[in-house]
Design a protein around this motif. Structure first.
Motif, PDB file in Angstrom:
ATOM      1  N   LEU A 384       0.829  -1.204   0.000  1.00 16.91           N
ATOM      2  CA  LEU A 384       0.000   0.000   0.000  1.00 16.91           C
ATOM      3  C   LEU A 384       0.863   1.254   0.000  1.00 16.91           C
ATOM      4  N   ASN A 385       0.314   2.350  -0.546  1.00 16.05           N
ATOM      5  CA  ASN A 385       0.818   3.698  -0.292  1.00 16.05           C
ATOM      6  C   ASN A 385      -0.361   4.578   0.096  1.00 16.05           C
ATOM      7  N   ILE A 386      -0.102   5.777   0.585  1.00 19.13           N
ATOM      8  CA  ILE A 386      -1.138   6.566   1.256  1.00 19.13           C
ATOM      9  C   ILE A 386      -1.290   7.923   0.573  1.00 19.13           C
ATOM     10  N   TRP A 387      -2.577   8.356   0.465  1.00 20.77           N
ATOM     11  CA  TRP A 387      -2.916   9.689  -0.024  1.00 20.77           C
ATOM     12  C   TRP A 387      -3.914  10.312   0.955  1.00 20.77           C
ATOM     13  N   TYR A 402     -12.127   1.459  -9.122  1.00 22.50           N
ATOM     14  CA  TYR A 402     -10.871   0.728  -9.293  1.00 22.50           C
ATOM     15  C   TYR A 402      -9.676   1.646  -9.522  1.00 22.50           C
ATOM     16  N   SER A 403      -9.887   2.955  -9.615  1.00 18.78           N
ATOM     17  CA  SER A 403      -8.789   3.896  -9.816  1.00 18.78           C
ATOM     18  C   SER A 403      -8.979   5.084  -8.880  1.00 18.78           C
ATOM     19  N   LEU A 404      -7.907   5.808  -8.662  1.00 22.01           N
ATOM     20  CA  LEU A 404      -7.917   6.920  -7.708  1.00 22.01           C
ATOM     21  C   LEU A 404      -7.813   8.242  -8.444  1.00 22.01           C
ATOM     22  N   ASP A 405      -8.771   9.115  -8.183  1.00 24.20           N
ATOM     23  CA  ASP A 405      -8.707  10.486  -8.677  1.00 24.20           C
ATOM     24  C   ASP A 405      -7.891  11.296  -7.664  1.00 24.20           C
ATOM     25  N   ARG A 406      -6.686  11.684  -8.044  1.00 26.84           N
ATOM     26  CA  ARG A 406      -5.758  12.321  -7.111  1.00 26.84           C
ATOM     27  C   ARG A 406      -5.981  13.819  -6.970  1.00 26.84           C
ATOM     28  N   THR A 407      -7.033  14.324  -7.595  1.00 28.80           N
ATOM     29  CA  THR A 407      -7.315  15.759  -7.475  1.00 28.80           C
ATOM     30  C   THR A 407      -7.599  16.112  -6.020  1.00 28.80           C
ATOM     31  N   GLY A 408      -6.836  17.068  -5.490  1.00 31.28           N
ATOM     32  CA  GLY A 408      -7.024  17.498  -4.104  1.00 31.28           C
ATOM     33  C   GLY A 408      -6.361  16.610  -3.078  1.00 31.28           C
ATOM     34  N   LEU A 409      -5.623  15.597  -3.511  1.00 30.47           N
ATOM     35  CA  LEU A 409      -4.968  14.680  -2.590  1.00 30.47           C
ATOM     36  C   LEU A 409      -3.457  14.876  -2.646  1.00 30.47           C
ATOM     37  N   THR A 410      -2.801  14.547  -1.544  1.00 25.33           N
ATOM     38  CA  THR A 410      -1.353  14.640  -1.441  1.00 25.33           C
ATOM     39  C   THR A 410      -0.817  13.313  -0.926  1.00 25.33           C
ATOM     40  N   GLN A 411       0.223  12.815  -1.570  1.00 22.88           N
ATOM     41  CA  GLN A 411       0.795  11.542  -1.142  1.00 22.88           C
ATOM     42  C   GLN A 411       1.613  11.742   0.134  1.00 22.88           C
ATOM     43  N   VAL A 412       1.424  10.830   1.085  1.00 25.33           N
ATOM     44  CA  VAL A 412       2.142  10.897   2.359  1.00 25.33           C
ATOM     45  C   VAL A 412       3.589  10.460   2.142  1.00 25.33           C
ATOM     46  N   THR A 413       4.538  11.260   2.629  1.00 15.23           N
ATOM     47  CA  THR A 413       5.956  10.966   2.442  1.00 15.23           C
ATOM     48  C   THR A 413       6.679  11.031   3.779  1.00 15.23           C
TER      49      THR A 413
END
Length: 572
Positions: A384-387, A402-413
């Motif tokens: 897994l990775n996190i948004w 089945y897919s992720l709309d990344r609009t408005g999301l930030t990946q956790v780093t």
């Protein structure tokens, strides 16, 4: 000196000036329509249209189609922008619903009907007609026997009539001869075959207009109800009514998948078996669903078309509340069922959470990269990775699960690198900044296809009738036989009405045996027992013989009387 047709008052000018009178070589509107109808309803045009229909169906087999594979269509257009846009414009991604395919289909239907209806009338008139009159010169026919008789001619003709009836001939008694014909079923077979094609087209059209097909994914322990809102993908005909849907429910109790573990064909599928509980009209039944062994519920058929893995997870938000819990369907990517998907928790607070997931049924580490080496879940792992992102206002717009709309999301780093982690069943991971996700285990899911084809029974019956008609047209031998008495000579002659047929000589010999008459002494060149080769008929003779074998109501004029055997004697 002649008269100029253009001169006023001349007869030619008056004829050319008559209103409504067409010039020579032109057709009026009604005549043009009649000519077009004649061309359309010819058998040649029907064959050309049938071939064109087969050619038009080829793109439907070679290219993905929107009703069955919309994802593959989008991928094709994305990979081939110009060609894909052209194909989409001309409708090859939905061949069977395209205007040009429908035009060929309807033209073929009209052509077949226009061909068949007149032939049915001709056939019915032929059934009522008697066998044709006896030709004047039987010796010119392809098969001919001369027999000797010392009995009464009436008795011989009566015996011939009885023998021919026993051999299933339709018999017509004349003054000095008997005319017989059989093989009427051959034309009936031709008509049955072509009428069956018409009903076959009707059955296909009925299924296309009133039928439907939908797919849905069901996880073990969950149920599916046959309503429009339960389908993941649904297509139907233009005259489909949602009221046609049979109200039933299918519960997937368990799904068993077994794969080959030996060294030969390792990983090949061996068993796919779904245990289901179906409810129809208040009656609950335990049934098993397998590939090629569908469930039949009313007029609907449920097929097993696919399967995969669903991961059971629990997501808690930063407040410690459960934001999501349950199975999430992941899509297999290869033969070892490496599966991808998205775990979404849109109602998590204070920030929503989303996880891109990669599931490995039998995970191994190859050079630092996790892969699956077997399709069964022998060593399951979830990568897994996190948004994260602020809460999103609900718009009611459908979203791909089945897919992720990344609009408005930030990946956790962490330390500038995306946070990626691996879970095994029972493990939990705390999300940096608040929240957690726990991998409870995995389940199997199946893809069900629910379809209804109202005209299928008509298609199946039409195919059987067409085969039966084709057999009749191939194996029935239309044949004409005549028995003629002239003094002490009895002539038996026959004619096959189809080319390339054998056995006519044997047929005449059996009829002669039934009459109980011995061969007549050789007389003339027309006798088969004379030992002298009979003269070969010319084209004119064949035309005369064909005219002689026409029915009495044939509109063609009868040819002139051919010369008799006596007239031929002494001539070269």
């Amino acid at each position: 000196m002649g008269v100029d047709p253009a001169d006023e008052g001349s007869p030619a000018a008056s004829r050319s000036a008559r209103p409504g009178k067409d010039r020579r070589g032109t057709l009026r509107g009604a005549e043009t329509l009649r000519w077009l109808w004649t061309q359309l309803t010819s058998m040649r045009t029907a064959l050309v249209l049938l071939f064109a229909l087969a050619l038009a169906a080829i793109p439907g087999s070679l290219l993905p189609q929107k009703p069955t594979s919309p994802v593959r269509v989008r991928e094709f257009i994305a990979n081939n922008p110009q060609l894909g846009a052209f194909y989409d414009a001309i409708g090859v991604f939905d061949v069977y619903a395209s205007p040009w395919f429908a035009a060929i289909y309807l033209l073929l239907f009209v052509s077949l009907v226009g061909c068949i209806v007149p032939r049915i009338g001709v056939y019915l008139r032929g059934l009522r007609a008697e066998p044709p009159r006896t030709p004047r010169n039987l010796g010119r026919l392809p098969a001919h026997l001369r027999l000797g008789s010392s009995g009464d001619s009436e008795a011989v003709l009566a015996t011939a009539e009885q023998v021919l009836r026993e051999r299933r001939f339709r018999v017509r008694r004349l003054d000095d001869s008997v005319s017989a014909e059989r093989g009427y079923l051959r034309e009936l077979g031709n008509l049955v075959f072509h009428v069956s094609l018409v009903f076959l087209l009707c059955g296909v059209a009925m299924g296309a207009l009133f039928g439907y097909k939908g797919t849905t994914a069901v996880v073990e322990g969950q149920s599916f109800s046959n309503t429009l809102t339960q389908f993941d993908d649904f297509s139907s005909g233009g005259l489909f009514n949602p009221g046609q849907l049979v109200p039933f429910t299918v519960t997937l109790d368990s799904f068993t998948a077994k794969f080959e573990t030996g060294p030969v064909q390792r990983g090949a599928a061996r068993v796919f078996l779904a245990d289901t509980t179906t409810t129809l009209d208040g009656v609950t039944t335990q049934q098993q669903l397998e590939v090629n062994h569908p469930l039949v519920l009313g007029d609907s058929v449920v097929h097993l078309v696919g399967h995969g893995y669903a991961v059971d997870v629990t997501v808690k938000d930063g407040n410690g509340d459960v934001a999501f819990s349950g199975p999430v369907i992941l899509l297999p990517q290869d033969g070892n069922f490496l599966s991808v998907g998205v775990v979404k928790a849109p109602f998590a607070r204070p920030e929503r959470l989303a996880f891109e997931a990669l599931f490995l049924p039998t995970a191994v580490d190859q050079n630092g990269v996790g892969v699956s080496v077997f399709p069964d879940a022998l060593n399951p792992q979830l990568l897994l990775n996190i948004w994260t992102g602020p809460p999103k206002e609900s718009t009611g717009q459908p979203e791909n699960v089945y897919s992720l709309d990344r609009t408005g999301l930030t990946q956790v780093t962490e330390d500038g690198k995306p946070v990626r982690f691996t879970l095994v069943p029972g493990e939990m991971f705390d999300v940096p900044g608040g929240g957690s996700i726990q991998f409870n285990g995995w389940k199997r899911w199946v893809s069900l296809q629910v379809s209804s084809t109202p005209g299928l029974w008509l298609v199946f019956g039409s195919v059987l009738a067409a085969v039966a008609g084709l057999c009749l047209s191939l194996f029935v031998r239309p044949r004409r036989v005549w028995v003629k008495v002239s003094g002490d000579v009895v002539e038996v002659a026959g004619l096959d009405r189809t080319e390339g047929r054998g056995g006519l000589d044997d047929e005449l010999q059996l009829i002669a045996d039934g009459l109980g008459l011995a061969p007549h002494e050789p007389q003339g060149a027309g006798s088969e027992v004379s030992g002298v080769a009979a003269p070969q008929p010319t084209d004119a003779d064949r035309d005369d013989d064909n005219a002689d074998t026409q029915p009495a109501d044939d509109p063609k004029p009868a040819p002139a009387e051919p010369p008799t055997s006596a007239e031929n004697e002494g001539k070269p």
